[in-house]
Structures are given as C-alpha cells and as structure tokens.
Design a protein around this motif. Structure first.
Motif, PDB file in Angstrom:
ATOM      1  N   UNK A 196      72.271  78.055   7.379  1.00  0.00           N
ATOM      2  CA  UNK A 196      71.527  77.626   8.516  1.00  0.00           C
ATOM      3  C   UNK A 196      72.119  76.927   9.539  1.00  0.00           C
ATOM      4  N   UNK A 197      71.811  77.050  10.703  1.00  0.00           N
ATOM      5  CA  UNK A 197      72.388  76.524  12.007  1.00  0.00           C
ATOM      6  C   UNK A 197      72.108  75.095  12.175  1.00  0.00           C
ATOM      7  N   UNK A 198      72.802  74.200  12.605  1.00  0.00           N
ATOM      8  CA  UNK A 198      72.629  72.840  12.855  1.00  0.00           C
ATOM      9  C   UNK A 198      71.755  72.708  14.207  1.00  0.00           C
ATOM     10  N   UNK A 199      70.690  72.078  14.168  1.00  0.00           N
ATOM     11  CA  UNK A 199      70.138  71.879  15.399  1.00  0.00           C
ATOM     12  C   UNK A 199      69.779  70.538  15.481  1.00  0.00           C
ATOM     13  N   UNK A 200      69.492  70.148  16.665  1.00  0.00           N
ATOM     14  CA  UNK A 200      69.401  68.703  17.351  1.00  0.00           C
ATOM     15  C   UNK A 200      67.757  68.422  16.821  1.00  0.00           C
ATOM     16  N   UNK A 201      67.585  67.331  16.130  1.00  0.00           N
ATOM     17  CA  UNK A 201      66.157  66.929  15.730  1.00  0.00           C
ATOM     18  C   UNK A 201      65.735  65.630  16.695  1.00  0.00           C
ATOM     19  N   UNK A 202      64.489  65.651  17.145  1.00  0.00           N
ATOM     20  CA  UNK A 202      64.283  64.356  17.817  1.00  0.00           C
ATOM     21  C   UNK A 202      62.885  64.066  17.381  1.00  0.00           C
ATOM     22  N   UNK A 203      62.833  62.761  17.642  1.00  0.00           N
ATOM     23  CA  UNK A 203      61.189  62.230  17.566  1.00  0.00           C
ATOM     24  C   UNK A 203      60.576  62.218  19.054  1.00  0.00           C
ATOM     25  N   UNK A 204      59.437  62.795  18.785  1.00  0.00           N
ATOM     26  CA  UNK A 204      58.811  62.887  20.206  1.00  0.00           C
ATOM     27  C   UNK A 204      57.206  62.232  20.090  1.00  0.00           C
ATOM     28  N   UNK A 205      57.343  61.293  20.930  1.00  0.00           N
ATOM     29  CA  UNK A 205      56.014  60.491  21.021  1.00  0.00           C
ATOM     30  C   UNK A 205      54.853  61.210  21.948  1.00  0.00           C
ATOM     31  N   UNK A 206      53.690  61.130  21.358  1.00  0.00           N
ATOM     32  CA  UNK A 206      52.507  61.969  22.210  1.00  0.00           C
ATOM     33  C   UNK A 206      51.408  60.697  22.307  1.00  0.00           C
ATOM     34  N   UNK A 207      50.804  60.705  23.557  1.00  0.00           N
ATOM     35  CA  UNK A 207      49.705  60.146  23.447  1.00  0.00           C
ATOM     36  C   UNK A 207      48.752  60.502  22.689  1.00  0.00           C
ATOM     37  N   UNK A 208      47.799  59.867  21.952  1.00  0.00           N
ATOM     38  CA  UNK A 208      47.015  60.515  21.012  1.00  0.00           C
ATOM     39  C   UNK A 208      45.746  61.044  22.002  1.00  0.00           C
ATOM     40  N   UNK A 209      45.369  60.451  22.935  1.00  0.00           N
ATOM     41  CA  UNK A 209      44.275  60.798  23.588  1.00  0.00           C
ATOM     42  C   UNK A 209      44.612  62.324  24.331  1.00  0.00           C
ATOM     43  N   UNK A 210      46.118  62.700  24.427  1.00  0.00           N
ATOM     44  CA  UNK A 210      46.542  63.815  25.078  1.00  0.00           C
ATOM     45  C   UNK A 210      46.582  65.069  23.884  1.00  0.00           C
ATOM     46  N   UNK A 211      46.230  64.660  22.582  1.00  0.00           N
ATOM     47  CA  UNK A 211      46.662  65.503  21.715  1.00  0.00           C
ATOM     48  C   UNK A 211      45.132  65.841  21.076  1.00  0.00           C
ATOM     49  N   UNK A 212      44.068  64.996  21.435  1.00  0.00           N
ATOM     50  CA  UNK A 212      42.712  64.873  20.529  1.00  0.00           C
ATOM     51  C   UNK A 212      41.826  64.475  21.979  1.00  0.00           C
ATOM     52  N   UNK A 213      41.181  65.628  22.546  1.00  0.00           N
ATOM     53  CA  UNK A 213      40.316  65.319  23.716  1.00  0.00           C
ATOM     54  C   UNK A 213      39.073  64.149  23.328  1.00  0.00           C
ATOM     55  N   UNK A 214      38.775  64.365  22.112  1.00  0.00           N
ATOM     56  CA  UNK A 214      37.622  63.288  21.679  1.00  0.00           C
ATOM     57  C   UNK A 214      38.229  61.885  21.202  1.00  0.00           C
ATOM     58  N   UNK A 215      39.525  61.659  21.251  1.00  0.00           N
ATOM     59  CA  UNK A 215      40.069  60.539  20.769  1.00  0.00           C
ATOM     60  C   UNK A 215      39.432  59.286  21.275  1.00  0.00           C
ATOM     61  N   UNK A 216      39.013  58.369  20.713  1.00  0.00           N
ATOM     62  CA  UNK A 216      38.320  57.265  21.014  1.00  0.00           C
ATOM     63  C   UNK A 216      39.125  55.759  20.712  1.00  0.00           C
ATOM     64  N   UNK A 217      40.123  55.920  20.359  1.00  0.00           N
ATOM     65  CA  UNK A 217      40.931  54.748  19.758  1.00  0.00           C
ATOM     66  C   UNK A 217      41.451  54.202  21.442  1.00  0.00           C
ATOM     67  N   UNK A 218      42.467  53.142  21.230  1.00  0.00           N
ATOM     68  CA  UNK A 218      43.260  52.545  22.159  1.00  0.00           C
ATOM     69  C   UNK A 218      43.943  53.612  23.053  1.00  0.00           C
TER      70      UNK A 218
END
Lengths: 102, 225
Positions: free
Chosen positions: A58-80
């Motif tokens: 299998x080919x080598x691929x670049x792996x990243x860590x990507x950060x997402x605002x929780x509110x952008x992932x979950x419309x009803x997110x009510x945390x900070x």
C-alpha cells in the motif's frame, strides 16, 4: 518511504471531501464535508484503505491531525465554543479552501 | 450440607465417574460465552491461527507468550511517565515533544505505534476516544477498559463530551475548553493530567500512584490522596 512534500501546512484551512466510498475507510462520517484546520503533520503511513485488503505494498500517504470546532460538527452542540474535535485524516481526503493552498 | 453444595473444598467427595448413572446428580448449566454459535470472524481467526502454526510462521508458544506479554502491560507505565513529568520540567517537555524517546529514558518501550501526549492545563482538558473501533495505546497501557470500546462511549465522547465526563464524575469548569482526540488512524494518545494541589513534597513513586488509567484517557483527573 517516498512521496511528495505534504500538501498542507499546520494552520491551513481544509475541507474533508463529502464522499461515501464502500469498504474500509478511516475517515469518520461525522467530519465529511466539514471544514477544519491542520493541527499537525503526523508523517507518512501506508494507506489503510489498501492495507485492509491485504495489499502490503500500500502506498505511503501523508497523515494529518485536523481540528474542527465541535459546534461546526454538531449543530446542537452546547459546550464551550472553543471545544474542538481533532481527527487523524489522510491527505487524499482533504481539499484546500480557496486562497489557503500552500 | 447437601451433596450438591460444592463449597466444601476437599469435602467434595463424590466422584464424577458414573455421572450419568445417578440421574439426581445435576449441576445446573451456567451460560457461557462459548455456548453461542461461532461468528464469522471467530472462525476466520481460528483458521488463520491454525494456518500460521501449521506453516511454522509462529508457534503456539510464540502466540501464548505474546499474549502474556501484552496482558502484563498496565497503566502503571503511563503513570510513571506522568509522575516524572510532574517533578522534572525538562522531562515534561521531552515527553510532549517525543514520547518514545522520553519513555526510553525510563526504560519503557512504547512499541511500534507513535503515541502523542496531550497536556491538560487550567484552560484545556483533553479526552481520547476512537470512534471507529477501539484504538488505544496498548503497548504502553495494556488493554483498554470495556467501556472504551462501547458504542455509547465512542459515539458520545465526540458529540457531548461534557455530559460523558459528568457521568464519570468529572465536572469541568464551563469556561475551560475540551479537545477530544479521535484516534482514527496511526497515532495513539495519552493524556498528561495536571498535578493535583496538595501534593507538594510527595515522592515520584507516591505521585505515580495518584495517576489512574482513567486520568490517562481523560475521563477523570488525579486527586491528592
């Protein structure tokens, strides 16, 4: 271990492709189509979408860590509003946001 | 004591020879995992094991020994790293920058998979989950707890981490932020918790005993004594 230079630098804004291929994929559904920011480059690893089917070349691929605002992932997110989910995503799942390409 | 109460140890005098000859002698059947039909992947696993042994790729003893080695790994190894980081600021920086090299200083081998150490601060709490399966830093901490592999934890940790933490008895400052680390690919994670107040003057060994498995995953925080 060969391959082109990483396409994205830490801090770059990226969008996860909204694709739904069959088979073994390690990009969670909940971040597909979402926009995040490169947190770091993890290195190059063999593509698990090929490895899972016994392809030891299998080919080598670049792996990243990507950060997402929780509110952008979950419309009803009510945390900070600064809460984040950080996900490991392979380069072929990421597209640059216009004007942000590195 | 009736002859069917098997609490007497050596007094368990009746033999099981001729078991069927006495129809009144019945041990009640207890359900067991092995009573359920074999699932597809169990059959696959058994077949692969048989083939590996038959072809001499590994021996049965190799596999037994590897399972024994993995089962001997415990969260105490992670706790040692944390305690050293609490008492040695230089080690803390090296642990955050390159955990494998830092752990090697203490004679701890982190194994083949990179482990990223995420540091809790007064402003930021870190939590680890693998939403896709159950990726966990096994080469450092041993096997994950069962709840870590549950669908409930995996789906909720990313979506409502504060409620999940509250159910574990961990109430965060509402103004602090959470970073949830979804261990989806080739990294593994360990949390470096904050050193609890009131532990000044404690030895490194005593500090390590405060660091529990759950605090290394991020669902709890260490407490002084």
């Amino acid at each position: 271990m060969t391959g082109a230079a990483p396409r994205f630098a830490p801090g770059a804004r990226v969008r996860v492709y909204e694709r739904f291929p069959p088979g073994h994929v390690r990009t969670p559904w909940y971040c597909r189509g979402k926009t995040g920011e490169i947190e770091r480059i993890c290195g190059r690893f063999r593509n698990p979408e090929q490895l899972a089917y016994g392809n030891t070349e299998a080919v080598y691929e670049v792996l990243y860590r990507v950060g997402f605002a929780s509110r952008s992932l979950w419309p009803a997110y009510d945390g900070c509003e600064r809460d984040r989910v950080e996900i490991e995503i392979y380069e072929h799942w990421l597209e640059p946001l216009s004007g942000d390409m590195t | 004591m009736s002859r069917h109460e098997h609490t007497g140890g050596p007094a368990h005098a009746h033999g099981h020879d001729g078991y069927d000859a006495d129809p009144t002698h019945r041990h009640p059947p207890r359900p067991d995992l092995e009573d359920t039909p074999l699932a597809y992947h169990q059959v696959m696993q058994m077949a692969v094991v048989s083939l590996l042994v038959e072809k001499g790729v590994v021996s049965a003893d190799d596999m037994r020994a590897q399972i024994e080695r993995m089962d001997a790994l415990t969260p105490a190894r992670g706790a040692r790293l944390v305690a050293r980081a609490w008492v040695d600021g230089g080690f803390r920086e090296r642990l955050l920058a390159d955990s494998k090299a830092a752990a090697a200083e203490l004679g701890i081998d982190l194994g083949p998979i990179p482990i990223l150490v995420m540091e809790n601060t007064p402003e930021t709490h870190n939590l680890v989950v693998c939403t896709l399966c159950s990726c966990y830093p096994r080469f450092l901490l041993g096997l994950p707890p069962d709840w870590y592999k549950s669908r409930s934890y995996r789906s909720r940790a990313v979506r409502e981490p504060r409620r999940v933490l509250a159910e574990f008895g961990t109430d965060l400052d509402p103004d602090s932020r959470i970073r949830v680390h979804d261990s989806t690919a080739d990294m593994r994670y360990m949390i470096l918790p904050m050193r609890p107040a009131g532990t000044e003057g404690m030895s490194e060994e005593a500090l390590a005993r405060l660091v529990t498995r759950d605090s290394l995953i991020g669902v709890a925080v260490p407490r002084a004594g």
